[in-house]
Structure formats: structure tokens, C-alpha cells
Design a protein around this motif. Structure first.
Motif, PDB file in Angstrom:
ATOM      1  N   LEU A  48     104.645  88.267 107.605  1.00 39.65           N
ATOM      2  CA  LEU A  48     103.374  88.930 107.911  1.00 39.65           C
ATOM      3  C   LEU A  48     102.742  89.464 106.633  1.00 39.65           C
ATOM      4  CD1 LEU A  48     101.341  90.239 109.910  1.00 39.65           C
ATOM      5  CD2 LEU A  48     102.838  92.208 109.963  1.00 39.65           C
ATOM      6  N   LEU A 108      99.221  88.314 105.082  1.00 41.29           N
ATOM      7  CA  LEU A 108      98.134  89.267 104.850  1.00 41.29           C
ATOM      8  C   LEU A 108      97.681  89.189 103.407  1.00 41.29           C
ATOM      9  CD1 LEU A 108      99.260  92.489 106.762  1.00 41.29           C
ATOM     10  CD2 LEU A 108      97.509  90.881 107.413  1.00 41.29           C
ATOM     11  N   GLY A 118      94.159  88.002 101.919  1.00 46.88           N
ATOM     12  CA  GLY A 118      93.361  88.955 101.144  1.00 46.88           C
ATOM     13  C   GLY A 118      92.983  90.201 101.904  1.00 46.88           C
ATOM     14  N   ILE A 119      93.941  90.766 102.633  1.00 49.53           N
ATOM     15  CA  ILE A 119      93.674  91.985 103.393  1.00 49.53           C
ATOM     16  C   ILE A 119      94.191  93.164 102.575  1.00 49.53           C
ATOM     17  CG2 ILE A 119      94.128  93.162 105.571  1.00 49.53           C
ATOM     18  CD1 ILE A 119      92.751  90.601 106.100  1.00 49.53           C
ATOM     19  N   PRO A 120      93.420  94.247 102.438  1.00 50.14           N
ATOM     20  CA  PRO A 120      93.951  95.390 101.701  1.00 50.14           C
ATOM     21  C   PRO A 120      95.147  95.983 102.431  1.00 50.14           C
ATOM     22  CG  PRO A 120      91.757  95.884 102.590  1.00 50.14           C
ATOM     23  CD  PRO A 120      92.087  94.502 102.967  1.00 50.14           C
ATOM     24  N   VAL A 121      96.029  96.668 101.813  1.00 47.69           N
ATOM     25  CA  VAL A 121      96.175  96.955 100.412  1.00 47.69           C
ATOM     26  C   VAL A 121      97.215  96.026  99.772  1.00 47.69           C
ATOM     27  CG1 VAL A 121      95.861  99.249  99.373  1.00 47.69           C
ATOM     28  CG2 VAL A 121      97.055  99.037 101.529  1.00 47.69           C
ATOM     29  N   PHE A 157      94.567  91.003  98.167  1.00 47.35           N
ATOM     30  CA  PHE A 157      93.245  91.604  98.284  1.00 47.35           C
ATOM     31  C   PHE A 157      92.668  91.911  96.907  1.00 47.35           C
ATOM     32  CE2 PHE A 157      90.993  95.681  98.138  1.00 47.35           C
ATOM     33  CZ  PHE A 157      89.793  95.233  98.625  1.00 47.35           C
ATOM     34  N   PHE A 158      93.484  92.562  96.071  1.00 47.71           N
ATOM     35  CA  PHE A 158      92.969  92.902  94.745  1.00 47.71           C
ATOM     36  C   PHE A 158      92.683  91.639  93.942  1.00 47.71           C
ATOM     37  CE2 PHE A 158      94.109  97.275  95.430  1.00 47.71           C
ATOM     38  CZ  PHE A 158      93.109  97.913  94.730  1.00 47.71           C
ATOM     39  N   TYR A 187      89.419  90.577  94.986  1.00 44.12           N
ATOM     40  CA  TYR A 187      88.472  91.585  94.539  1.00 44.12           C
ATOM     41  C   TYR A 187      88.115  91.386  93.064  1.00 44.12           C
ATOM     42  CZ  TYR A 187      86.980  96.044  92.666  1.00 44.12           C
ATOM     43  OH  TYR A 187      86.298  97.008  91.974  1.00 44.12           O
ATOM     44  N   PHE A 188      89.138  91.160  92.239  1.00 42.64           N
ATOM     45  CA  PHE A 188      88.870  90.970  90.811  1.00 42.64           C
ATOM     46  C   PHE A 188      88.015  89.731  90.578  1.00 42.64           C
ATOM     47  CE2 PHE A 188      92.992  93.339  90.137  1.00 42.64           C
ATOM     48  CZ  PHE A 188      92.346  94.520  89.857  1.00 42.64           C
ATOM     49  N   GLY A 191      99.533  95.843  95.064  1.00 44.79           N
ATOM     50  CA  GLY A 191      98.303  96.243  95.727  1.00 44.79           C
ATOM     51  C   GLY A 191      97.993  97.707  95.499  1.00 44.79           C
ATOM     52  N   LEU A 192      99.044  98.515  95.404  1.00 44.56           N
ATOM     53  CA  LEU A 192      98.801  99.942  95.205  1.00 44.56           C
ATOM     54  C   LEU A 192      98.516 100.255  93.742  1.00 44.56           C
ATOM     55  CD1 LEU A 192     101.452 101.543  97.567  1.00 44.56           C
ATOM     56  CD2 LEU A 192      98.985 101.504  97.847  1.00 44.56           C
ATOM     57  N   PRO A 248      97.317  98.057  90.911  1.00 39.40           N
ATOM     58  CA  PRO A 248      96.867  96.858  90.206  1.00 39.40           C
ATOM     59  C   PRO A 248      96.630  97.131  88.720  1.00 39.40           C
ATOM     60  CG  PRO A 248      95.099  97.772  91.514  1.00 39.40           C
ATOM     61  CD  PRO A 248      96.314  98.556  91.845  1.00 39.40           C
ATOM     62  N   ASP A 249      96.457  98.399  88.396  1.00 37.62           N
ATOM     63  CA  ASP A 249      96.221  98.785  87.014  1.00 37.62           C
ATOM     64  C   ASP A 249      97.287  98.256  86.074  1.00 37.62           C
ATOM     65  OD1 ASP A 249      94.097  99.974  86.049  1.00 37.62           O
ATOM     66  OD2 ASP A 249      94.870 102.012  86.045  1.00 37.62           O
ATOM     67  N   TRP A 301      92.953 106.553  90.949  1.00 42.28           N
ATOM     68  CA  TRP A 301      93.838 105.570  91.575  1.00 42.28           C
ATOM     69  C   TRP A 301      93.997 104.390  90.615  1.00 42.28           C
ATOM     70  CZ3 TRP A 301      92.481 102.306  96.522  1.00 42.28           C
ATOM     71  CH2 TRP A 301      93.600 101.510  96.848  1.00 42.28           C
ATOM     72  N   VAL A 302      92.930 103.666  90.384  1.00 38.89           N
ATOM     73  CA  VAL A 302      92.996 102.574  89.419  1.00 38.89           C
ATOM     74  C   VAL A 302      92.010 102.929  88.316  1.00 38.89           C
ATOM     75  CG1 VAL A 302      92.863 100.106  89.066  1.00 38.89           C
ATOM     76  CG2 VAL A 302      93.401 101.011  91.314  1.00 38.89           C
ATOM     77  N   SER A 355      91.388 101.964  85.210  1.00 39.82           N
ATOM     78  CA  SER A 355      90.629 101.020  84.389  1.00 39.82           C
ATOM     79  C   SER A 355      89.412 100.486  85.134  1.00 39.82           C
ATOM     80  CB  SER A 355      91.531  99.873  83.954  1.00 39.82           C
ATOM     81  OG  SER A 355      92.001  99.185  85.075  1.00 39.82           O
ATOM     82  N   GLU A 375      88.791  98.239 106.060  1.00 38.97           N
ATOM     83  CA  GLU A 375      89.578  97.063 106.385  1.00 38.97           C
ATOM     84  C   GLU A 375      90.868  97.452 107.086  1.00 38.97           C
ATOM     85  OE1 GLU A 375      87.750  94.411 106.349  1.00 38.97           O
ATOM     86  OE2 GLU A 375      89.087  93.202 105.124  1.00 38.97           O
ATOM     87  N   LEU A 376      91.483  98.529 106.633  1.00 35.84           N
ATOM     88  CA  LEU A 376      92.759  98.941 107.219  1.00 35.84           C
ATOM     89  C   LEU A 376      92.603  99.298 108.683  1.00 35.84           C
ATOM     90  CD1 LEU A 376      94.603 101.063 104.543  1.00 35.84           C
ATOM     91  CD2 LEU A 376      95.081  98.757 105.325  1.00 35.84           C
ATOM     92  N   LEU A 402      81.693  93.979 100.818  1.00 35.07           N
ATOM     93  CA  LEU A 402      82.399  94.081  99.536  1.00 35.07           C
ATOM     94  C   LEU A 402      81.525  93.546  98.409  1.00 35.07           C
ATOM     95  CD1 LEU A 402      84.984  94.838  98.072  1.00 35.07           C
ATOM     96  CD2 LEU A 402      85.833  92.560  98.475  1.00 35.07           C
ATOM     97  N   ILE A 419      80.301  95.650  95.289  1.00 37.93           N
ATOM     98  CA  ILE A 419      80.636  95.258  93.917  1.00 37.93           C
ATOM     99  C   ILE A 419      79.360  95.114  93.094  1.00 37.93           C
ATOM    100  CG2 ILE A 419      81.575  93.402  92.503  1.00 37.93           C
ATOM    101  CD1 ILE A 419      83.653  92.913  94.612  1.00 37.93           C
TER     102      ILE A 419
END
Lengths: 458, 486
Positions: free
Chosen positions: A361, A365, A369-372, A376-377, A380-381, A448-449, A451-452, B61-62, B64, B134-135, B171, B175
């Protein structure tokens, strides 16, 4: 650089194992070796080498090291997945060395700075794969896969060589950085652009973007599942690292000429792959088409040449996608042991083995591409880089096809949690595979939590 | 800090619930959700005492990418949080007469969804808003899929793809805004005020792009004509509690989004395209009302009535004046409360008589007068009779739309007449007249059902007679928001 040496050394060692009879010890040696290569890679990070080895043929800068690390992580996970494959096969040492040489080629592709190294890397990567695809010797489909892959791969290589030749003719050099400098300083003859387009076509063959994707589903389906996993993760990552280096760095200056062609290829890949994937009944084929769609997503970052994050977004995407793929192939491999690879084989998995269903699952997901999740990220990027480029209309195509994507990933979820199965006995799962799923699930959520951590690397 | 805790508490509660076996889960879930309501009331008190520092969180959180975990409350989001935390215990209580397979997962998912919904309402960071948005979808997807009625796989899937499609467009819009933040400083940010500033710095055509990409997401969630086709089937197929979550709370994500994440961002586009959007909403009001009139299935009738009501809310908000937006906020509260009551009534009918077909029902009032009275009060609230909660909101809404355009106002006002037609007609068919079949008997209500209906009725009357607490919260917040628009 040391990572590359270690992996190629391991490949040679694996060939010797048959002669000196330490086949049993090979598996742990390889795992440790990959870890060692990863650590060596890690040590070299941010440690700019002043001397470039082999007359500028290869250059392990930070970007190369980062992509190599992704490949090595994936390789490590892949070897855990494929322990069965190496247990049951008779010609064990050959398989080990073939895979290791393929990884060597992959590492070369992340770091080449010369067109010849690029060509060598692609060949070193591809030739073992032709053999591995056909490694189920008594299975006609596997043989077909190997043969098809060989023909199509050679075809693409020919294109690549022709392109290299034309570009050499125009610029007088094989060196990527010198080519870039030449392109930026003066006007180029027409055949130079033809060369660029030919290389684009060849690379699109390798990453299986439409309309050069026809080999992919058949090859993916016919090959043994673990080899399919190898092809859709490590090979993809390497091909993208190569693609990116060539077009972002080498031909970045003339992005106007190839941009529109690539944009059309991406749009076509997105539509064809997602629509066809939605119609599949075999999960393995679905994953093959989905890998084409993910390739198209990564190509979008290449399209956004001038975006600040385009390299790191490809890096993140390859990692997220590789992890998600490895997880889904692990589950597929175990579920389809009786040869049934359709969606029905997942029916009622949530009852038959809840933890595995949970792992699947999470990976679904992530791929959808479902958060988190990491996936997904990754998407997003890509969106953030593409929106700065002139090809904003691609976003609309990407969004529409992503929804179709959600459809077929959720088909698996629905089958697992919703459909009833006629089989009730719990699905047997090896301890190592369960561990692997736990690792991939944890990595998916963690990436996902935070990504930095990856994006900040480059 | 309290705001963050409001998100965290249901999340923890949900995780605990997953480990509780058996029927005890529903009681535990009820206690957790009641405690959560207590926390929300505490937030209300703190808010009134202006201890704002204690209600906001703002940490990285992020880094950058300029993404922050920023949450906080204003009058509007506080009302939404109060609505959510008030309804969830009622929804859980309303399920006590139904036995669900695997109750721990069912209630766990409801609380998980509550956590995400509160996140949507309190987020002050565009990215965080999207993530919670989304969640919130995942738990309801599973609730509908696992405990839904006939044909659920296909219908739930349509719902999922529809909303995912909208979200992805949103989204892109967000963005796009994000990329226009910090053009002078070079530091990009997802903070809501930076997004507002970025949105206003755009040209009209760019604003139009942002307006439509974001509007689609909200329009699907609410839903607004012609993007409503997922809604009736999903509402009918979902288990009653899922329908209540969807219509009572989740729908408000869309209208809330309009107020907080669309109006202040794109004033120029709103001026140009607001009329078109209101047009869609008004067409939806009339269209859905007409379909509701001919419905036989009571649950489906409520589903269509919900489209009509939410169309009016959206029209009022998009007219972007004080009455319209404030009416929208108040009507969101009233509609949430009323629709939960109505769906419970549909569920009770189903449980007691085995059918929701209004042509097969009749004369129930003579069998159970108490139920008749409670049903009547809630139904009148939905019809927006003066002195019920529905009236306050609808009056302001129609007033607001009327200020925008007299024609639109007149058309939107049809909702009151048409609403009275289908509501009274169905009440008449179900409750009054002769018994249609001798087999149908209607015993006394279960205590839990009665408790929920009585609480809903009290809310209907109380806020109808004395809407001041709602107005006090909504008015300054809406004023501040509209000041921003100019």
C-alpha cells in the motif's frame, strides 16, 4: 571513483568464485562490497578532486557521487530481493558477475565526461542485461525478451554512435564540457543539431520513452521478475543520470532545438503509458508501463534546463521511484510465485498477510504520488521545476495522466483490501523480504517527511 | 501550540484505536472525540481572550523550499474547527446502532480524517494546506470502499479520481504562486501572506490561470455544477457516517478554501471571472433542486439538496462582499449540522423500515410522534425557516448575491422555494398520510439516535434564535479578509 573500482573488482571476483569454489561465500561478500562502495562514495562527497583520472574521461563530481549512491542503495536492496534467484540458479557465479558488471556500467554512466565513456558505459550496462533478460533458459518468453532487448538496444546504440560522430564532426571533441563551451561560443553547422536529435532518440530508447518504448513491456514481462526490478530501477537511474549530464550540461545551450521534440516525446509517453497501463490485467506489465510514465516525469526535469532544482529533482525522483519499485516488485515476486501475475493474484492479500499488504500500500501510494510519501515530493519537485520553463502546458497533461495513474495503482490496493480470494492460506514471506519491505516503507515515509535531506545535498 | 495539538490529538487517538479489538472501539472513539471537542472549546475561550501566541505554531519543515509548519486560528477557521470537533462525536454516536465489521479501523479512519480536516482549516502555509487537503482524502476513500454499499469500488473510485484531479490542478496553481513569491528578496516562501502578496502582484491573465486551477479543486470538493457528478452516487453508496463526514465537514474544505485561499489571492481575476463562477453555482442550485424534487430515494434527495445548498454558499462567497462571505461562513456551520441530522434520519428510516423509498413510506408520525417532531425541526432548519439556523445564513447569502447582481440574486433565491418544495414534499410523503404497507412498523427510537437528533435540534433552534456568537467570530474575520481584497 573508488566505488566504481570496488564494484568492478567484485565482478571479477565473482567470476573467479566458480574456479576457486567459494560460491557460498559470494553473496555476503557482494553485500559487504556494495556497502563498502557506498561508504567510499560517501567519503569522496564534497571532496573535489583536482586530478581527473584517465585523461578527463570520467569525473566523479558531487552530482555523479549522488547518483552513484542512489544506484548503490538500490543495488543493495535489489540483492536482498533477489537472494532466491541466486540460490536456485545453477550458474550462480555468472549471474553475480553479470549483475555486478551491469552496475559498473551504471556507475560509469553517472560520471562520464566524455562521449566515449558514455558509449562504453551504456554498452557495459546493456550487454549483461541482454543475457540476464534471457536467463530463464527454458522459458520462451524470457528468450524472446532477451532477443528483443538485444535487437532494440543495438539499434539505439547505433543511433547513439551516429549522433556522437556528427557532434564530433561539428565540434572536434568528445569532451562534454568542451562541447558545451563550443556550443556557447559560436554558431554550429546544421548536422550538429541532427546529431543532437539522434542522441536524444537513442537516450529515449534507453529510458523507454514513447514512441521508442515498444520493447519495454515485452522485455519487462518476459524477463524474470527480479531482473525486471533491476531494469526498472538501477538501469533507469543510470540512464537518467547519463541523459541529464548530456542534455543539461552538454547541450543546455541549445535547448531551443531539442526542447520541443522532448516535450512532445514526454506528452506522448505520459498519455500512451498511462492509458495502456490502465488497461492491463497483469501487474508486471502494469509496472512496466508505469515505469515509462515515471520516465516521462523525470524527463520533464531535463526539459526545465535552467531551473535551479532540476538536477536535485531528478535525483530525488530516481531515489523515490527506485525504492517504490523495489518494494512493489518484492511483493509481486512473492505473490506471483505460482506464475499468476494478474491483479487477481493480489486479491485478499490484506487478509492473507496484512503487513505485506501495508508495505505494498505504501509503495503504491508513493508511486501514485500521494502525500506524505516520497513519490509525492518527487512529483512536486518536478512540477516546481517545470513551471519555470516555457512548457507549462505539459503540466496539464501530467496532471490528467497522474489521475489515470492513481487508477491503476489503486486497482492493486482495491484487490488487496477489497476483493475476496479463493485462497485463504497466508502468503509465505521470507524474513529477508519482510525486512526489505519494512526498510522501503520506512524510507518512503522518511523521505516524504524530510525531503530536505536529499534536495539539500546538491 | 493548542492548534497543533488539535491536529495531533485525533491522530494519536486514531493510532491507539487501531490496536483496540472488538466493539469497545466505538466507545473509546466517542470519548476521544468528545475530549477533542473540549480542546476546541478551550481554543475558543483562548481566542476570545486574545491569547493568540498560544494558538499559533510557526516552525520550519523543509527549509530549502520555504515550507513551514505554520498553523493558526482566525475567526473563520476557528468556526470550522468548532464545527468539525462538534460533528465528529455526533457522527460517532450516530453509528452506535450499526455494527461495522472491524470497528477499530472504521473509527480510527474517522479520527484520522478529523485530524487532516482540522489541519486543512488551520494551515497558514500553502504547502501544508495542500498536504492536509490530500491526506483528508485517503481515510474517506477507505471508509467508502470498505464499508460502503453496492457497487462501491467503482463509485468510490470515481470520487477519488475526481478529487485527485482537482487537487493536482490546485497544486499547479499554488506552485505558480510560490514561484512568484520573493521576487525582490530572492527568498521563496509558502507562507500564506507571501502567497497573497504574490497573487496580487500578478497580471490579470496570470491571475486568471491561478483562479481557475485552484477553483477547479474547490468546485469538485463542494461540488459545483458541472463537476458534481461524483457526488450523489458517492453519498448514497458511502456508509452513513462516511456520508456525514463528506457532506457535514469535507464539503466545507472547498467553501473554506474559497474564502481563505482564493478570494484574497486573485482579486483581479475574481472581478473578471467571479460572475461566471457564480453563474455555475446558480445553475447548480436550480438544477440540483429540480432533481431533488423528483427523487424517490431519501438519501439521494438529501445529496442533491446538498448540492443546491453548497451552490448558494459558493455564490455568496464569490460575490465577495461582507454579507455574502459572512453568510457563507454561517451557512457552512448550519448546513453541516442540518445535513448530519438529515442523513441520520435517512439512516433511521432505513433501519426501521428497510427502505428509503419515499413512495413506499407514509404515516410514520402516527406511529412515532417524537420522531416526527425531531424530523420536522431539522427539516425546517434545512428549509431555512426564520428562527432556525438555516435562515440566518441563507438570508445573508442571498443578500450578498443580490448585491453582486440582482438577476443572480433572484435566481439564487429560488433555492428557498424549491428547497421548501422538495423538503416539505418528502416530509409529507414519509411522515404524514396513511401507512402504505401494513408490514411497516416503526418502533421507538434508540437512545443514541434520539440523543443525536435532540442535540442537532437544539443547535438548529439555538443558532436560529441567537446567532450572535457565530456572527461575532465571523464578522471581524471576514472584514479583515475583505479589507485585504481592496
Amino acid at each position: 571513483m573508488k566505488g566504481l573500482f570496488i564494484i568492478s573488482g567484485l565482478g571479477v571476483l565473482a567470476m573467479l568464485a566458480e574456479i576457486f569454489k567459494f560460491k557460498r561465500a559470494l553473496y555476503p561478500i557482494v553485500l559487504i562490497g556494495i556497502l563498502a562502495a557506498f561508504v567510499a562514495n560517501f567519503m569522496e562527497f564534497n571532496n573535489n578532486m583536482s586530478i581527473e583520472p584517465f585523461n578527463n574521461m570520467i569525473r566523479f563530481d558531487n552530482i555523479a557521487l549522488a547518483f552513484s549512491s542512489v544506484i548503490l542503495i538500490t543495488a543493495f536492496l535489489w540483492f536482498i530481493l533477489s537472494n532466491d534467484y541466486f540460490n536456485s540458479e545453477t550458474s550462480l557465479a555468472d549471474h553475480f558477475s553479470l549483475v555486478l558488471f551491469a552496475i559498473t556500467g551504471a556507475l560509469m554512466l553517472t560520471a562520464y565526461s566524455n562521449m566515449t565513456t558514455l558509449f562504453l558505459g551504456i554498452e557495459i550496462l546493456s550487454i549483461p542485461l541482454y543475457v540476464l533478460a534471457a536467463s530463464k533458459k527454458d522459458d520462451i518468453k524470457s528468450n524472446e525478451a532477451g532477443f528483443k532487448y538485444l535487437i532494440m538496444g543495438s539499434f539505439a546504440s547505433a543511433f547513439l554512435l551516429f549522433g556522437i560522430a556528427l557532434i564530433y564532426g561539428a565540434t572536434g571533441t568528445f569532451d562534454v564540457l568542451l562541447i558545451r563551451a563550443k556550443i556557447n561560443t559560436g554558431t554550429m553547422p546544421m548536422f550538429m543539431y541532427a546529431g543532437v536529435i539522434m542522441m536524444l532518440v537513442a537516450m529515449c530508447f534507453k529510458v523507454s520513452a514513447a514512441p521508442f518504448h515498444f520493447w519495454a513491456p515485452d522485455v519487462y514481462e518476459g524477463s524474470p521478475t527480479v531482473i525486471t526490478a533491476l531494469m526498472s530501477t538501477i538501469v533507469k537511474t543510470a540512464a537518467f543520470a547519463a541523459f541529464m549530464r548530456l542534455f543539461l550540461i552538454g547541450f543546455g545551450g541549445i535547448s531551443d532545438t531539442w526542447g520541443m521534440v522532448l516535450a512532445c516525446i514526454i506528452a506522448l509517453s505520459l498519455i500512451i503509458s498511462n492509458v495502456t497501463a490502465a488497461a492491463q490485467t497483469s501487474v508486471k506489465r502494469m509496472l512496466a508501463y508505469s515505469s515509462i510514465s515515471h520516465a516521462a516525469f523525470m524527463l520533464m526535469a531535463i526539459l526545465a534546463v535552467h531551473a535551479k532544482f532540476s538536477v536535485s529533482s531528478i535525483l530525488y525522483y530516481t531515489l523515490a521511484y527506485s525504492i517504490g519499485s523495489i518494494a512493489s516488485f518484492t511483493v509481486l515476486y512473492n505473490v506471483s510465485k505460482d506464475g499468476d501475475e494478474t491483479f487477481d493474484s493480489f486479491n485478499g492479500l490484506a487478509k492473507r498477510n496484512p503487513m505485506i499488504a501495508l508495505g505494498m500500500l505504501i509503495s503504491m501510494l508513493s508511486l501514485a504520488g500521494i502525500p506524505v510519501t516520497a513519490g509525492f515530493f518527487a512529483k512536486y519537485f518536478i512540477f516546481t521545476t517545470l513551471i519555470t520553463s516555457p512548457y507549462k502546458w505539459l503540466l496539464i497533461v501530467a496532471v490528467l495522466t497522474s489521475c489515470v495513474g492513481a487508477y491503476y495503482y489503486f486497482k492493486v490496493v482495491i484487490a488487496m483490501y477489497f476483493k475476496k480470494s479463493d485462497k485463504h492460506e497466508p502468503v509465505a514471506f521470507e524474513m529477508s523480504h519482510a525486512m526489505l519491505l519494512a526498510i522501503t516503507a520506512a524510507l518512503t515515509i522518511l523521505l516524504g517527511l524530510m525531503p530536505d535531506f536529499i534536495v539539500g545535498m546538491l | 501550540m493548542l492548534t497543533g495539538f488539535l491536529i495531533l490529538f485525533p491522530l494519536i487517538a486514531a493510532l491507539i484505536l487501531f490496536f483496540i479489538k472488538g466493539e469497545g472501539a466505538k466507545k473509546v472513539a466517542l470519548i476521544f472525540s468528545a475530549v477533542e471537542f473540549g480542546f476546541a472549546l478551550m481554543a475558543y475561550v483562548w481566542f476570545r481572550n486574545n491569547t493568540m501566541d498560544a494558538l499559533t505554531i510557526n516552525c520550519n519543515w523543509v527549509q530549502s523550499l520555504g515550507i513551514k509548519f505554520a498553523v493558526g486560528l482566525d475567526g473563520i477557521s476557528l468556526l470550522m474547527v468548532l464545527l468539525t470537533t462538534f460533528l465528529v462525536p455526533l457522527i460517532i454516536l450516530s453509528s452506535f446502532q450499526t455494527t461495522y465489521d472491524k470497528p477499530n479501523s472504521f473509527y480510527g479512519l474517522i479520527l484520522l480524517m478529523q485530524s487532516a480536516l482540522i489541519g486543512v482549516f488551520v494551515a497558514n502555509d500553502g504547502f501544508l494546506f495542500y498536504v492536509f487537503w490530500e491526506l483528508a482524502l485517503i481515510p474517506i476513500y477507505f471508509i467508502c470502499l470498505l464499508w460502503g454499499g453496492e457497487n462501491r469500488a467503482k463509485i468510490t473510485f470515481k470520487f477519488f479520481v475526481y478529487t485527485l484531479f482537482g487537487s493536482l490542478f490546485m497544486l499547479i496553481g499554488l506552485i505558480f504562486l510560490y514561484n512568484h513569491t520573493g521576487l525582490d528578496t530572492g527568498i521563496k516562501s509558502w507562507a500564506i501572506n507571501d502567497l497573497y502578496a504574490a497573487g496580487r502582484s500578478l497580471t490579470e491573465s496570470q491571475q486568471t490561470f491561478v483562479f481557475w486551477t485552484i477553483f477547479i479543486a474547490f468546485a469538485i470538493k463542494m461540488p459545483i455544477f458541472p463537476l458534481h457528478t461524483w457526488q450523489p452516487d458517492t453519498y448514497v453508496t458511502a456508509p452513513t457516517q462516511g456520508t456525514m463526514m463528506l457532506s457535514g465537514i469535507m464539503l466545507k474544505m472547498g467553501t473554506f478554501g474559497l474564502i481563505k485561499w482564493l478570494l484574497p489571492v486573485v482579486p483581479l481575476a475574481l472581478e473578471k471571472w467571479g460572475g461566471v463562477a457564480i453563474g455555475f453555482a446558480v445553475v447548480g442550485i436550480i438544477y440540483a433542486s429540480c432533481i431533488a424534487i423528483v427523487q424517490k430515494d431519501y438519501k439521494r434527495l438529501i445529496a442533491y439538496s446538498s448540492i443546491a445548498h453548497v451552490g448558494l454558499i459558493a455564490a455568496g462567497i464569490l460575490s465577495a462582499n461582507q454579507q455574502g462571505v459572512q453568510g457563507g461562513v454561517i451557512q457552512m456551520m448550519s448546513h453541516g449540522i442540518n445535513v448530519v441530522g438529515l442523513f441520520l434520519i435517512a439512516d433511521i428510516l432505513m433501519r426501521h423500515t428497510g427502505t428509503r423509498d419515499i413512495t413506499k413510506l407514509g404515516g410514520i408520525r402516527s406511529m412515532n410522534g417524537q420522531f416526527g417532531v425531531l424530523f420536522l425541526i431539522i427539516m425546517l432548519g434545512a428549509v431555512a425557516l426564520p428562527l432556525t439556523n438555516g435562515f440566518v445564513g441563507e438570508f445573508l447569502l442571498i443578500n450578498g448575491v443580490f448585491q453582486f447582481s440582482a438577476w443572480m440574486g433572484a435566481l439564487a433565491a429560488l433555492t428557498i422555494i424549491l428547497g421548501a418544495v422538495y423538503m416539505l414534499r418528502s416530509y409529507q410523503a414519509i411522515m404524514l398520510g396513511e401507512k402504505k404497507s401494513n408490514e411497516v412498523t416503526f418502533g421507538s427510537l434508540a437512545d443514541t439516535d434520539k440523543a443525536v437528533l435532540i442535540i442537532v435540534c437544539i443547535a438548529v433552534v439555538a443558532f436560529g434564535v441567537y446567532p450572535k456568537p457565530l456572527n461575532d467570530l465571523a464578522e471581524p474575520a471576514v472584514k479583515a479578509l475583505l479589507m485585504n481584497l481592496k
